[in-house]
Design a protein around this motif. Structure first.
Motif, PDB file in Angstrom:
ATOM      1  N   ARG A  55       0.766  -1.225  -0.123  1.00 48.70           N
ATOM      2  CA  ARG A  55      -0.008  -0.053   0.046  1.00 48.70           C
ATOM      3  C   ARG A  55       0.875   1.077  -0.024  1.00 48.70           C
ATOM      4  O   ARG A  55       0.383   2.072  -0.428  1.00 48.70           O
ATOM      5  CB  ARG A  55      -0.952  -0.039   1.314  1.00 48.70           C
ATOM      6  N   SER A  56       1.880   1.127   0.789  1.00 45.75           N
ATOM      7  CA  SER A  56       2.741   2.344   0.989  1.00 45.75           C
ATOM      8  C   SER A  56       3.362   2.799  -0.706  1.00 45.75           C
ATOM      9  O   SER A  56       3.485   3.751  -1.006  1.00 45.75           O
ATOM     10  CB  SER A  56       3.835   2.048   1.835  1.00 45.75           C
ATOM     11  N   ALA A  57       3.859   1.519  -1.294  1.00 50.44           N
ATOM     12  CA  ALA A  57       4.225   1.834  -2.661  1.00 50.44           C
ATOM     13  C   ALA A  57       3.321   2.462  -3.497  1.00 50.44           C
ATOM     14  O   ALA A  57       3.572   3.296  -4.158  1.00 50.44           O
ATOM     15  CB  ALA A  57       4.910   0.343  -3.268  1.00 50.44           C
ATOM     16  N   LEU A  58       2.147   2.121  -3.396  1.00 54.41           N
ATOM     17  CA  LEU A  58       1.162   2.799  -4.251  1.00 54.41           C
ATOM     18  C   LEU A  58       0.863   4.146  -3.740  1.00 54.41           C
ATOM     19  O   LEU A  58       0.709   5.023  -4.656  1.00 54.41           O
ATOM     20  CB  LEU A  58      -0.313   1.825  -4.054  1.00 54.41           C
ATOM     21  N   ASN A  59       1.095   4.317  -2.396  1.00 57.54           N
ATOM     22  CA  ASN A  59       0.640   5.896  -2.011  1.00 57.54           C
ATOM     23  C   ASN A  59       2.105   6.703  -2.501  1.00 57.54           C
ATOM     24  O   ASN A  59       1.576   7.886  -2.868  1.00 57.54           O
ATOM     25  CB  ASN A  59       0.657   5.739  -0.446  1.00 57.54           C
ATOM     26  N   VAL A  60       3.094   6.320  -2.760  1.00 57.15           N
ATOM     27  CA  VAL A  60       4.382   6.916  -3.176  1.00 57.15           C
ATOM     28  C   VAL A  60       3.864   7.349  -4.785  1.00 57.15           C
ATOM     29  O   VAL A  60       4.040   8.626  -5.068  1.00 57.15           O
ATOM     30  CB  VAL A  60       5.519   6.193  -3.245  1.00 57.15           C
ATOM     31  N   LEU A  61       3.458   6.311  -5.561  1.00 61.58           N
ATOM     32  CA  LEU A  61       2.984   6.565  -6.838  1.00 61.58           C
ATOM     33  C   LEU A  61       1.814   7.531  -6.879  1.00 61.58           C
ATOM     34  O   LEU A  61       1.778   8.600  -7.800  1.00 61.58           O
ATOM     35  CB  LEU A  61       2.808   5.382  -7.736  1.00 61.58           C
ATOM     36  N   ARG A  62       1.022   7.298  -6.088  1.00 62.88           N
ATOM     37  CA  ARG A  62      -0.134   8.417  -6.091  1.00 62.88           C
ATOM     38  C   ARG A  62      -0.007   9.892  -5.457  1.00 62.88           C
ATOM     39  O   ARG A  62      -0.354  10.834  -6.039  1.00 62.88           O
ATOM     40  CB  ARG A  62      -1.285   7.892  -4.954  1.00 62.88           C
ATOM     41  N   ASP A  63       0.971   9.897  -4.835  1.00 65.38           N
ATOM     42  CA  ASP A  63       1.551  11.359  -4.420  1.00 65.38           C
ATOM     43  C   ASP A  63       2.443  11.967  -5.392  1.00 65.38           C
ATOM     44  O   ASP A  63       2.224  13.212  -5.747  1.00 65.38           O
ATOM     45  CB  ASP A  63       2.582  11.187  -3.212  1.00 65.38           C
ATOM     46  N   GLU A  64       2.826  11.277  -6.212  1.00 71.81           N
ATOM     47  CA  GLU A  64       3.929  11.777  -7.292  1.00 71.81           C
ATOM     48  C   GLU A  64       2.687  12.102  -8.570  1.00 71.81           C
ATOM     49  O   GLU A  64       3.132  12.503  -9.562  1.00 71.81           O
ATOM     50  CB  GLU A  64       4.771  10.748  -7.958  1.00 71.81           C
ATOM     51  N   GLY A  65       1.328  11.516  -8.523  1.00 71.75           N
ATOM     52  CA  GLY A  65       0.309  11.931  -9.720  1.00 71.75           C
ATOM     53  C   GLY A  65       0.709  10.886 -10.806  1.00 71.75           C
ATOM     54  O   GLY A  65       0.042  10.935 -11.558  1.00 71.75           O
ATOM     55  N   LEU A  66       1.419   9.789 -10.348  1.00 74.21           N
ATOM     56  CA  LEU A  66       1.356   8.649 -11.574  1.00 74.21           C
ATOM     57  C   LEU A  66       0.197   7.815 -11.669  1.00 74.21           C
ATOM     58  O   LEU A  66      -0.140   7.185 -12.521  1.00 74.21           O
ATOM     59  CB  LEU A  66       2.589   7.696 -11.511  1.00 74.21           C
ATOM     60  N   ILE A  67      -0.430   7.417 -10.734  1.00 77.15           N
ATOM     61  CA  ILE A  67      -1.536   6.652 -10.444  1.00 77.15           C
ATOM     62  C   ILE A  67      -2.812   7.482  -9.758  1.00 77.15           C
ATOM     63  O   ILE A  67      -2.647   8.462  -9.044  1.00 77.15           O
ATOM     64  CB  ILE A  67      -1.517   5.370  -9.711  1.00 77.15           C
ATOM     65  N   TYR A  68      -3.903   7.117  -9.919  1.00 75.41           N
ATOM     66  CA  TYR A  68      -5.135   7.431  -9.171  1.00 75.41           C
ATOM     67  C   TYR A  68      -5.967   6.189  -8.630  1.00 75.41           C
ATOM     68  O   TYR A  68      -5.862   5.194  -8.983  1.00 75.41           O
ATOM     69  CB  TYR A  68      -5.970   8.635  -9.827  1.00 75.41           C
ATOM     70  N   THR A  69      -6.852   6.302  -7.499  1.00 74.98           N
ATOM     71  CA  THR A  69      -7.324   5.332  -6.706  1.00 74.98           C
ATOM     72  C   THR A  69      -8.945   5.617  -6.704  1.00 74.98           C
ATOM     73  O   THR A  69      -9.194   6.840  -6.409  1.00 74.98           O
ATOM     74  CB  THR A  69      -6.829   5.070  -5.194  1.00 74.98           C
ATOM     75  N   ILE A  70      -9.497   4.742  -7.026  1.00 73.20           N
ATOM     76  CA  ILE A  70     -11.014   4.910  -6.907  1.00 73.20           C
ATOM     77  C   ILE A  70     -11.489   3.640  -5.903  1.00 73.20           C
ATOM     78  O   ILE A  70     -11.328   2.454  -6.059  1.00 73.20           O
ATOM     79  CB  ILE A  70     -11.707   4.493  -8.443  1.00 73.20           C
ATOM     80  N   HIS A  71     -12.138   4.379  -4.951  1.00 76.27           N
ATOM     81  CA  HIS A  71     -12.280   3.601  -3.768  1.00 76.27           C
ATOM     82  C   HIS A  71     -13.305   2.223  -4.380  1.00 76.27           C
ATOM     83  O   HIS A  71     -14.313   2.456  -4.732  1.00 76.27           O
ATOM     84  CB  HIS A  71     -12.955   4.333  -2.709  1.00 76.27           C
ATOM     85  N   GLY A  72     -12.752   1.167  -3.771  1.00 72.38           N
ATOM     86  CA  GLY A  72     -13.826  -0.129  -3.994  1.00 72.38           C
ATOM     87  C   GLY A  72     -13.336  -0.611  -5.449  1.00 72.38           C
ATOM     88  O   GLY A  72     -13.888  -1.635  -5.843  1.00 72.38           O
ATOM     89  N   ARG A  73     -12.668   0.096  -6.373  1.00 68.73           N
ATOM     90  CA  ARG A  73     -12.361  -0.442  -7.705  1.00 68.73           C
ATOM     91  C   ARG A  73     -10.748  -0.677  -7.903  1.00 68.73           C
ATOM     92  O   ARG A  73     -10.429  -1.712  -8.544  1.00 68.73           O
ATOM     93  CB  ARG A  73     -12.497   0.701  -8.596  1.00 68.73           C
ATOM     94  N   GLY A  74      -9.862   0.129  -7.451  1.00 64.36           N
ATOM     95  CA  GLY A  74      -8.446  -0.172  -7.356  1.00 64.36           C
ATOM     96  C   GLY A  74      -7.776   1.013  -7.945  1.00 64.36           C
ATOM     97  O   GLY A  74      -8.380   2.154  -7.652  1.00 64.36           O
ATOM     98  N   SER A  75      -6.362   0.842  -8.154  1.00 64.86           N
ATOM     99  CA  SER A  75      -5.706   1.971  -8.478  1.00 64.86           C
ATOM    100  C   SER A  75      -5.453   1.854 -10.221  1.00 64.86           C
ATOM    101  O   SER A  75      -5.318   0.756 -10.611  1.00 64.86           O
ATOM    102  CB  SER A  75      -4.272   1.916  -7.942  1.00 64.86           C
ATOM    103  N   PHE A  76      -5.335   2.969 -10.771  1.00 64.58           N
ATOM    104  CA  PHE A  76      -5.150   3.037 -12.140  1.00 64.58           C
ATOM    105  C   PHE A  76      -4.229   4.021 -12.579  1.00 64.58           C
ATOM    106  O   PHE A  76      -3.927   4.999 -11.907  1.00 64.58           O
ATOM    107  CB  PHE A  76      -6.498   3.383 -12.936  1.00 64.58           C
ATOM    108  N   VAL A  77      -3.372   4.078 -13.515  1.00 63.41           N
ATOM    109  CA  VAL A  77      -2.584   4.768 -14.271  1.00 63.41           C
ATOM    110  C   VAL A  77      -3.116   6.093 -14.749  1.00 63.41           C
ATOM    111  O   VAL A  77      -4.010   6.148 -15.611  1.00 63.41           O
ATOM    112  CB  VAL A  77      -1.653   4.045 -15.405  1.00 63.41           C
TER     113      VAL A  77
END
Length: 161
Positions: A55-77
């Protein structure tokens, strides 16, 4: 006698290693904009890490703006432009940021009409007040909708005999 290690040991925290690998996959086009990222469980298996590490790895990418997360669906580029880090989305920083941005002032972008810190604070206070009012309004509407849903549920229940 112990054998010499073949490779220098990676001293980065596991979440950074995972984030670097995922970032490389995105930048090299292995995962395209709009595509779903691997799930946390898949990342756990791929990198041999714990749930929170993935989860922390995904948070790093989200903070960088490389991915976004939709609650209940997952993370997308995210949809990144041609140049690395340049987004296709138009973005205008908030006024309070521009008023306090030292780079803009040093580049001579601020003129005589430049807002001072006191004016920026006033506009920020006004913004916060309007946001608080909007949240209160939305909260009241949410409560009203919940009451309506409860009434509809009660109306659909068959009468008890």
């Amino acid at each position: 006698m112990t054998p010499a290690p073949d490779k220098k040991q990676d001293r980065r925290p596991p979440y950074q290693h995972a984030a670097d690998e995922l970032r490389r996959d995105i930048k090299q086009g292995r995962v395209k904009p709009g595509e779903q990222m691997p799930s946390v469980r898949e990342l756990q298996e791929r990198f041999g890490v714990a749930n929170m590490t993935a989860r922390s790895a995904l948070n790093v990418l989200r903070d960088e703006g490389l991915i976004y997360t939709i609650h209940g669906r997952g993370s997308f580029v995210a949809d990144v432009g041609e140049a690395a880090g340049e987004f296709k989305i138009e973005y205008t920083p908030p006024a309070w940021y521009l008023a306090n941005d030292s780079e803009a002032k040093s580049e001579g972008q601020a003129g005589e009409g430049e807002p001072n810190a006191e004016a920026a604070g006033t506009s920020l206070a006004e913004l916060l007040t309007s946001l608080r009012d909007e949240i209160r309004t939305l909260s009241a509407e949410h409560q009203e909708l919940r009451r309506e849903v409860e009434e509809l549920k009660k109306a659909q229940q068959p009468p008890r005999s």
